[in-house]
Enzyme design. Structure first.
Site, PDB file in Angstrom:
ATOM      1  N   TYR A 235       0.894  -1.161   0.000  1.00 14.74           N
ATOM      2  CA  TYR A 235       0.000   0.000   0.000  1.00 14.74           C
ATOM      3  C   TYR A 235       0.931   1.209   0.000  1.00 14.74           C
ATOM      4  O   TYR A 235       1.594   1.489   1.002  1.00 14.74           O
ATOM      5  CB  TYR A 235      -0.892  -0.019   1.245  1.00 14.74           C
ATOM      6  CG  TYR A 235      -1.878   1.121   1.276  1.00 14.74           C
ATOM      7  CD1 TYR A 235      -3.228   0.911   1.016  1.00 14.74           C
ATOM      8  CD2 TYR A 235      -1.454   2.423   1.548  1.00 14.74           C
ATOM      9  CE1 TYR A 235      -4.132   1.973   1.034  1.00 14.74           C
ATOM     10  CE2 TYR A 235      -2.345   3.481   1.562  1.00 14.74           C
ATOM     11  CZ  TYR A 235      -3.680   3.246   1.306  1.00 14.74           C
ATOM     12  OH  TYR A 235      -4.576   4.288   1.322  1.00 14.74           O
TER      13      TYR A 235
ATOM     14  N   TYR B  98       1.930   5.379   6.749  1.00 12.09           N
ATOM     15  CA  TYR B  98       2.601   4.491   5.785  1.00 12.09           C
ATOM     16  C   TYR B  98       3.899   3.938   6.384  1.00 12.09           C
ATOM     17  O   TYR B  98       4.139   2.723   6.384  1.00 12.09           O
ATOM     18  CB  TYR B  98       2.881   5.280   4.496  1.00 12.09           C
ATOM     19  CG  TYR B  98       3.826   4.607   3.535  1.00 12.09           C
ATOM     20  CD1 TYR B  98       3.415   3.514   2.766  1.00 12.09           C
ATOM     21  CD2 TYR B  98       5.136   5.072   3.367  1.00 12.09           C
ATOM     22  CE1 TYR B  98       4.294   2.901   1.874  1.00 12.09           C
ATOM     23  CE2 TYR B  98       6.012   4.467   2.479  1.00 12.09           C
ATOM     24  CZ  TYR B  98       5.590   3.386   1.735  1.00 12.09           C
ATOM     25  OH  TYR B  98       6.456   2.787   0.855  1.00 12.09           O
TER      26      TYR B  98
END
Ligand SMILES: NC(=O)c1ccc[n+]([C@@H]2O[C@H](COP(=O)([O-])OP(=O)(O)OC[C@H]3O[C@@H](n4cnc5c(N)ncnc54)[C@H](OP(=O)(O)O)[C@@H]3O)[C@@H](O)[C@H]2O)c1
Length: 298
Positions: free
Chosen positions: A70, A134
């Site tokens: 991702y 992230y």
């Protein structure tokens, strides 16, 4: 060897695919290896049962290269659960499967595991402290992998990846440079760009290395990017120079360009370990950028 590559539609996955389909471009012999490339259609990392199902219904692999992730850094601030599933929990599951299959696992991570406050190039052993979702999920993936696979895995942290494929900084700047007369770019975030083909070549060379093929080799972290220390502003100026785009570039600060996810200021990484252990040649960022821009112009 049977080698599985995840993230077949991503920048790195496509770069590896291109190289293994044009053997002559790499100075090693991949011909005895069988590569299997999968995307989210075959192996959905957001879905635990999709992962189990894929490995249950396929023969074992000798090496798994996990290029899928991702990677939407800003969107991850909102989609924490999904980012964590793909970047952490799926990596944990892949590590369990690789261990069970006695496969080697090469996992790609990021410079965003660091907070960017250092002034020297980060070494693999330096303290991590991600400042966005992230980075946190990627670090959690690294840790889970290391815990499950103390041997036979490898984590390669890279930074500022660009390529001919997908969306990336270089392609965005080429488009904006043609549309606008002037552009403002952040000049106080420092790092090294990575041409995905260079990282793909490094991975293929590592797989062919006899030491790497040793059974029960300890799991290690490595850093890989191109050579050089630049800002996004420097990067943009060189992109326009090489592409002969006439657009004025003005430097701005991070504060002048707010984004949902915080960005680390200086994530320059030392590549000494990967260079020494695998006799890799790391190309200068300008040389690789030129290669990419030449291909994009063709
Ligand atoms: N890009 C960078 O600047 C950068 C910097 C540092 C580190 N890295 C790391 O380098 C590695 C390669 O990055 P990249 O630039 O090649 O990334 P990318 O171009 O964004 O590709 C990532 C791939 O992962 C796939 N993916 C996302 N969610 C998935 C899911 N649920 N199931 C299966 N596949 C899924 C995507 O599939 P779709 O194509 O179907 O969306 C995409 O093909 C990643 O580990 C990334 O974290 C990247």
């Amino acid at each position: 060897m049977r080698i599985l590559v995840t993230g077949k539609n991503g920048q790195l996955g496509r770069s590896i695919h291109k190289l293994v389909n044009t053997d002559s471009k790499i100075d090693n012999n991949q011909s005895s290896n069988e590569f299997i490339f999968v995307g989210r259609e075959e192996l959905d990392l957001s879905n635990e049962s999709s992962i189990s199902h894929y490995f249950d219904s396929n023969d074992r692999f000798d090496v798994i290269i996990n290029c899928a992730a991702y990677t939407a850094v800003d969107k991850a601030e909102e989609e924490q659960e999904l980012a964590n599933q793909v970047n952490h929990l799926a990596v944990k599951q892949l590590a369990g499967i690789a261990k069970e299959q006695k496969a080697k696992l090469i996992h790609i991570s990021t410079d965003y595991v660091f907070d960017g406050t250092g002034s020297k190039p980060y070494k693999e052993t330096d303290k991590t402290n991600p400042i966005n979702v992230y980075g946190k999920t990627k670090l959690a993936g690294e840790k889970a992998l290391q815990e499950i696979m103390p041997t036979n895995a490898m984590i390669i942290r890279t930074s500022w990846v660009y390529s001919e494929y997908g969306n990336n900084f270089v392609k965005t700047m080429l488009r904006l440079g043609k549309e606008r007369d002037e552009i403002n770019v952040v000049s106080d975030q420092i790092g090294s760009p990575t041409y995905a083909t260079d990282l793909a070549k490094a991975i293929l060379k590592i797989i062919d290395n006899r030491d790497y093929q040793d059974k029960d080799r300890a799991t290690e972290i490595y850093h890989h990017s191109n050579k050089g220390e630049i800002s996004w502003y420097d990067f943009t100026k060189e992109i326009f120079k090489l592409a002969k785009i006439d657009c004025k570039v003005s430097p701005i600060t991070t504060e002048q360009y707010p984004t949902p996810a915080k960005r680390p200021r200086n994530t320059l990484m030392s590549k000494d370990k990967i260079i020494e252990e695998f006799s890799l040649e790391i190309l200068d960022w300008k040389k690789s950028l030129e290669t990419c821009i030449t291909i994009l112009k063709e």
